[in-house]
Write a protein that holds these residues in place. Structure first.
Motif, PDB file in Angstrom:
ATOM      1  N   THR A  30       0.835  -1.200   0.000  1.00  0.00           N
ATOM      2  CA  THR A  30       0.000   0.000   0.000  1.00  0.00           C
ATOM      3  C   THR A  30       0.872   1.253   0.000  1.00  0.00           C
ATOM      4  OG1 THR A  30      -1.707  -1.183   1.229  1.00  0.00           O
ATOM      5  CG2 THR A  30      -1.849   1.208   1.227  1.00  0.00           C
ATOM      6  N   PHE A  31       1.915   1.251   0.828  1.00  0.00           N
ATOM      7  CA  PHE A  31       2.853   2.378   0.894  1.00  0.00           C
ATOM      8  C   PHE A  31       3.501   2.611  -0.472  1.00  0.00           C
ATOM      9  CE2 PHE A  31       7.110   4.113   1.546  1.00  0.00           C
ATOM     10  CZ  PHE A  31       6.845   5.212   2.369  1.00  0.00           C
ATOM     11  N   MET A  32       3.989   1.547  -1.079  1.00  0.00           N
ATOM     12  CA  MET A  32       4.659   1.673  -2.383  1.00  0.00           C
ATOM     13  C   MET A  32       3.688   2.165  -3.453  1.00  0.00           C
ATOM     14  SD  MET A  32       7.795   1.058  -1.833  1.00  0.00           S
ATOM     15  CE  MET A  32       8.633   0.685  -3.357  1.00  0.00           C
ATOM     16  N   LYS A  33       2.471   1.669  -3.432  1.00  0.00           N
ATOM     17  CA  LYS A  33       1.472   2.058  -4.432  1.00  0.00           C
ATOM     18  C   LYS A  33       1.135   3.541  -4.322  1.00  0.00           C
ATOM     19  CE  LYS A  33      -2.949   0.593  -6.319  1.00  0.00           C
ATOM     20  NZ  LYS A  33      -4.039  -0.358  -6.228  1.00  0.00           N
ATOM     21  N   MET A  58      12.638   5.159   1.794  1.00  0.00           N
ATOM     22  CA  MET A  58      11.656   5.933   2.555  1.00  0.00           C
ATOM     23  C   MET A  58      10.831   5.000   3.451  1.00  0.00           C
ATOM     24  SD  MET A  58      10.433   8.529  -0.498  1.00  0.00           S
ATOM     25  CE  MET A  58       8.860   8.888   0.249  1.00  0.00           C
ATOM     26  N   TRP A  59      10.487   3.812   2.932  1.00  0.00           N
ATOM     27  CA  TRP A  59       9.719   2.827   3.709  1.00  0.00           C
ATOM     28  C   TRP A  59      10.513   2.380   4.934  1.00  0.00           C
ATOM     29  CZ3 TRP A  59       5.428   0.758   5.202  1.00  0.00           C
ATOM     30  CH2 TRP A  59       5.418  -0.493   5.817  1.00  0.00           C
ATOM     31  N   LYS A  60      11.807   2.196   4.755  1.00  0.00           N
ATOM     32  CA  LYS A  60      12.654   1.728   5.852  1.00  0.00           C
ATOM     33  C   LYS A  60      12.564   2.664   7.057  1.00  0.00           C
ATOM     34  CE  LYS A  60      17.419   0.386   6.775  1.00  0.00           C
ATOM     35  NZ  LYS A  60      18.779   0.319   6.235  1.00  0.00           N
ATOM     36  N   ASN A  61      12.414   3.960   6.803  1.00  0.00           N
ATOM     37  CA  ASN A  61      12.368   4.951   7.870  1.00  0.00           C
ATOM     38  C   ASN A  61      10.953   5.442   8.183  1.00  0.00           C
ATOM     39  OD1 ASN A  61      15.227   4.940   8.032  1.00  0.00           O
ATOM     40  ND2 ASN A  61      15.274   6.188   6.205  1.00  0.00           N
ATOM     41  N   SER A  62       9.966   4.895   7.518  1.00  0.00           N
ATOM     42  CA  SER A  62       8.585   5.352   7.684  1.00  0.00           C
ATOM     43  C   SER A  62       7.985   4.902   9.013  1.00  0.00           C
ATOM     44  CB  SER A  62       7.731   4.781   6.553  1.00  0.00           C
ATOM     45  OG  SER A  62       6.352   5.042   6.779  1.00  0.00           O
ATOM     46  N   PRO A  63       7.180   5.763   9.641  1.00  0.00           N
ATOM     47  CA  PRO A  63       6.506   5.355  10.888  1.00  0.00           C
ATOM     48  C   PRO A  63       5.452   4.257  10.640  1.00  0.00           C
ATOM     49  CG  PRO A  63       5.832   7.566  10.226  1.00  0.00           C
ATOM     50  CD  PRO A  63       6.922   7.150   9.300  1.00  0.00           C
ATOM     51  N   PRO A  66       6.284  -1.466  10.508  1.00  0.00           N
ATOM     52  CA  PRO A  66       6.320  -2.087  11.836  1.00  0.00           C
ATOM     53  C   PRO A  66       7.715  -2.583  12.239  1.00  0.00           C
ATOM     54  CG  PRO A  66       5.200  -3.505  10.280  1.00  0.00           C
ATOM     55  CD  PRO A  66       5.488  -2.228   9.571  1.00  0.00           C
ATOM     56  N   LYS A  67       8.605  -2.746  11.276  1.00  0.00           N
ATOM     57  CA  LYS A  67       9.962  -3.238  11.571  1.00  0.00           C
ATOM     58  C   LYS A  67      10.986  -2.107  11.612  1.00  0.00           C
ATOM     59  CE  LYS A  67       9.212  -7.815   9.694  1.00  0.00           C
ATOM     60  NZ  LYS A  67       9.668  -8.834   8.759  1.00  0.00           N
ATOM     61  N   ARG A  68      10.523  -0.875  11.649  1.00  0.00           N
ATOM     62  CA  ARG A  68      11.430   0.277  11.661  1.00  0.00           C
ATOM     63  C   ARG A  68      12.275   0.244  12.932  1.00  0.00           C
ATOM     64  NH1 ARG A  68       9.712   6.289  12.876  1.00  0.00           N
ATOM     65  NH2 ARG A  68       8.598   5.055  14.414  1.00  0.00           N
ATOM     66  N   GLY A  69      13.555   0.479  12.772  1.00  0.00           N
ATOM     67  CA  GLY A  69      14.452   0.535  13.909  1.00  0.00           C
ATOM     68  C   GLY A  69      14.974  -0.812  14.377  1.00  0.00           C
TER      69      GLY A  69
END
Length: 70
Positions: A30-33, A58-63, A66-69
């Motif tokens: 959904t984020f990528m789309k 951008m997804w890697k750092n997105s709030p 769920p796997k951020r950080g």
């Protein structure tokens, strides 16, 4: 030797529906789309591969990730 006539064998009709229900898209998809077209509009002339790579970062750092950080 005489030829034997083939008899028509009825085909089985599938009881399965012709279209399977669609799965819900993942948060990542959904984020990528949503973000990929925005990125391409903002950075005209960028190749798809490079735009995809940048949106993935951008997804890697997105709030929303769920796997951020981790």
């Amino acid at each position: 030797m005489p030829k034997v006539k083939a008899t028509a064998v009825p085909t089985k009709k599938s009881s399965a529906p012709t279209e399977a229900p669609k799965k819900k898209m993942s948060i990542y998809n959904t984020f990528m789309k949503e973000e990929l077209p925005k990125y391409k509009a903002k950075h005209a002339g960028v190749e798809h591969k490079e735009a995809f790579k940048q949106v993935a970062i951008m997804w890697k750092n997105s709030p929303l990730n769920p796997k951020r950080g981790q």
